[in-house]
Design a protein around this motif. Structure first.
Motif, short mmCIF file in Angstrom:
data_model
loop_
_atom_site.label_atom_id
_atom_site.label_comp_id
_atom_site.label_asym_id
_atom_site.label_seq_id
_atom_site.Cartn_x
_atom_site.Cartn_y
_atom_site.Cartn_z
N ARG A 63 1.02 -0.94 0.15
CA ARG A 63 -0.04 -0.17 0.05
C ARG A 63 0.56 1.31 -0.24
O ARG A 63 0.52 2.52 0.41
N GLN A 64 1.52 1.28 -0.12
CA GLN A 64 3.29 1.56 -0.75
C GLN A 64 4.01 1.75 -2.22
O GLN A 64 4.58 0.73 -2.15
N LYS A 65 4.71 2.54 -2.49
CA LYS A 65 5.71 2.76 -3.77
C LYS A 65 6.60 1.56 -3.25
O LYS A 65 7.45 1.83 -2.18
N VAL A 66 6.44 0.48 -4.18
CA VAL A 66 8.07 -0.66 -3.56
C VAL A 66 8.55 -0.42 -4.82
O VAL A 66 8.37 -1.70 -5.90
N ASP A 67 9.81 0.17 -4.83
CA ASP A 67 10.87 -1.06 -5.87
C ASP A 67 12.34 -1.01 -5.57
O ASP A 67 13.36 -0.37 -5.58
N ASP A 68 12.66 -2.28 -5.28
CA ASP A 68 13.11 -2.64 -4.51
C ASP A 68 13.52 -4.14 -4.97
O ASP A 68 13.11 -4.31 -5.73
N PHE A 69 14.60 -4.44 -3.35
CA PHE A 69 15.02 -6.31 -4.19
C PHE A 69 13.73 -7.36 -4.28
O PHE A 69 14.14 -8.43 -4.88
N ARG A 70 12.63 -6.78 -3.72
CA ARG A 70 11.53 -8.07 -3.48
C ARG A 70 11.59 -7.86 -4.46
O ARG A 70 10.30 -7.81 -5.70
N GLY A 71 10.82 -9.37 -5.01
CA GLY A 71 10.09 -9.85 -6.06
C GLY A 71 11.34 -10.13 -7.39
O GLY A 71 11.23 -10.30 -7.52
N GLU A 72 12.58 -9.56 -7.19
CA GLU A 72 13.93 -10.00 -8.34
C GLU A 72 14.13 -10.74 -8.05
O GLU A 72 14.46 -11.56 -8.62
N THR A 73 13.98 -11.92 -6.91
CA THR A 73 14.17 -13.34 -7.05
C THR A 73 13.40 -14.66 -6.54
O THR A 73 12.30 -13.97 -5.96
N SER A 74 13.41 -15.25 -6.58
CA SER A 74 11.88 -16.33 -5.95
C SER A 74 11.37 -16.16 -4.48
O SER A 74 12.79 -15.80 -3.81
N PHE A 75 10.85 -16.15 -4.21
CA PHE A 75 10.73 -15.97 -2.52
C PHE A 75 9.14 -17.02 -2.16
O PHE A 75 8.90 -17.50 -2.51
N ASN A 76 9.77 -17.57 -0.27
CA ASN A 76 8.80 -18.06 0.23
C ASN A 76 7.71 -18.35 0.61
O ASN A 76 7.62 -16.74 1.02
N MET A 77 6.73 -18.84 0.79
CA MET A 77 5.15 -17.78 0.60
C MET A 77 4.47 -19.33 2.18
O MET A 77 4.51 -20.09 2.00
N TYR A 78 4.49 -18.56 2.99
CA TYR A 78 4.17 -19.30 4.41
C TYR A 78 2.78 -18.84 4.67
O TYR A 78 2.39 -18.16 5.20
N PHE A 79 2.25 -19.90 4.66
CA PHE A 79 0.23 -20.10 4.75
C PHE A 79 -0.04 -20.51 6.34
O PHE A 79 0.31 -21.42 6.66
N ILE A 80 0.02 -19.40 7.58
CA ILE A 80 0.25 -19.87 8.94
C ILE A 80 -1.43 -20.07 9.80
O ILE A 80 -1.98 -18.49 9.17
N TYR A 81 -1.56 -20.85 10.54
CA TYR A 81 -2.66 -20.25 11.46
C TYR A 81 -2.14 -19.92 12.77
O TYR A 81 -1.27 -20.60 13.31
N ASP A 82 -3.22 -19.12 13.17
CA ASP A 82 -2.96 -19.03 15.12
C ASP A 82 -3.78 -19.49 15.81
O ASP A 82 -4.89 -18.76 15.42
N HIS A 83 -3.87 -20.29 16.16
CA HIS A 83 -4.92 -21.19 16.73
C HIS A 83 -5.01 -20.66 18.33
O HIS A 83 -6.20 -20.81 18.93
N ASN A 84 -4.95 -19.26 18.41
CA ASN A 84 -4.52 -18.80 20.43
C ASN A 84 -4.31 -17.45 19.85
O ASN A 84 -3.53 -16.94 20.42
N PRO A 85 -4.59 -16.57 18.62
CA PRO A 85 -4.34 -15.03 18.11
C PRO A 85 -5.03 -14.72 19.83
O PRO A 85 -5.11 -14.45 20.60
N LYS A 86 -3.23 -13.65 19.91
CA LYS A 86 -3.35 -12.48 21.06
C LYS A 86 -2.25 -11.37 20.81
O LYS A 86 -1.93 -11.23 20.07
N TYR A 87 -3.54 -10.65 20.74
CA TYR A 87 -3.47 -9.05 20.35
C TYR A 87 -3.18 -7.96 21.66
O TYR A 87 -3.24 -8.54 22.54
N ASP A 88 -2.11 -6.98 21.22
CA ASP A 88 -1.85 -5.81 22.24
C ASP A 88 -1.21 -4.71 21.14
O ASP A 88 -0.77 -4.73 19.97
N PHE A 89 -1.54 -3.51 21.64
CA PHE A 89 -0.76 -2.67 21.13
C PHE A 89 1.04 -2.77 21.46
O PHE A 89 1.43 -2.78 22.64
N ARG A 90 1.43 -2.52 20.28
CA ARG A 90 3.04 -2.55 20.20
C ARG A 90 3.36 -1.44 19.09
O ARG A 90 2.63 -1.15 17.88
N PRO A 91 4.51 -1.21 19.61
CA PRO A 91 5.09 0.55 18.08
C PRO A 91 5.70 -0.98 16.75
O PRO A 91 5.97 -2.08 17.28
#
Length: 181
Positions: A63-91
């Motif tokens: 959601r912003q202009k990206v024109d750098d190294f990302r996507g210039e090589t193959s990359f691994n995508m991990y589809f992850i489940y969180d079975h007990n999600p916890k949320y908190d305010f973080r920087p």
């Protein structure tokens, strides 16, 4: 009980832009420090051969202009489940935000172990997960929750502990209201 467990599971997404880690290394790290997370699957995305396409997709992804190294090589995508999600305010890089703490901590640990930088991306909320999958052209990977009755919607709201108010047309709810398919 199955209904309750299903409600607690969140989908998330992690990208290793430079193939720094093996799938085994990611699985080991998760198993050791975040037992509430599990990898549903890992898929290697091919590199973008057209620079214009790469910039367009990754700019939508972040959601912003990206024109750098990302996507210039193959990359691994991990589809992850969180079975007990916890949320908190973080920087975060976007300021103080309410985030899924396990996913943010996993991302930070992987980045630290590889010397820093932005070579790892991980979602920290389910909306970002959905948007990332849509940006990469795979919205079918995001399993939307669907409800067959309005009663089921209220079951989820009640279980979640969210306080809500129905302001209008509540007289026949939930039993006499039909949900469109």
């Amino acid at each position: 009980d199955t209904f309750r467990r299903h409600l607690m599971v969140e989908q998330h997404f992690l990208v290793d832009w430079t193939l720094h880690y093996t799938e085994y290394q990611i699985r080991e790290k998760i198993q050791k420090f975040w037992p509430n997370l599990s990898i549903r699957k890992m898929v290697q995305h091919p590199m973008y051969t057209d620079k214009k396409d790469k910039v367009e997709v990754l700019s939508k992804f972040y959601r912003q202009k990206v024109d750098d190294f990302r996507g210039e090589t193959s990359f691994n995508m991990y589809f992850i489940y969180d079975h007990n999600p916890k949320y908190d305010f973080r920087p975060t890089s976007k300021g103080q935000r309410m985030v899924n703490t396990a996913m943010l901590d996993l991302k930070r640990a992987l980045r630290t172990d590889m010397g820093g930088g932005f070579k790892i991306h991980a979602t920290d909320n389910i909306q970002e997960t959905k948007e990332n999958m849509e940006a990469l052209g795979m919205p079918e990977e995001y399993n939307l929750r669907q409800f067959d009755t309005l009663g089921r919607v209220f079951d989820v709201l009640n279980f979640s502990g969210i306080e809500y108010v129905v302001l209008r047309n509540f007289e026949k709810m939930p039993d006499e209201i039909k949900v469109d398919p």
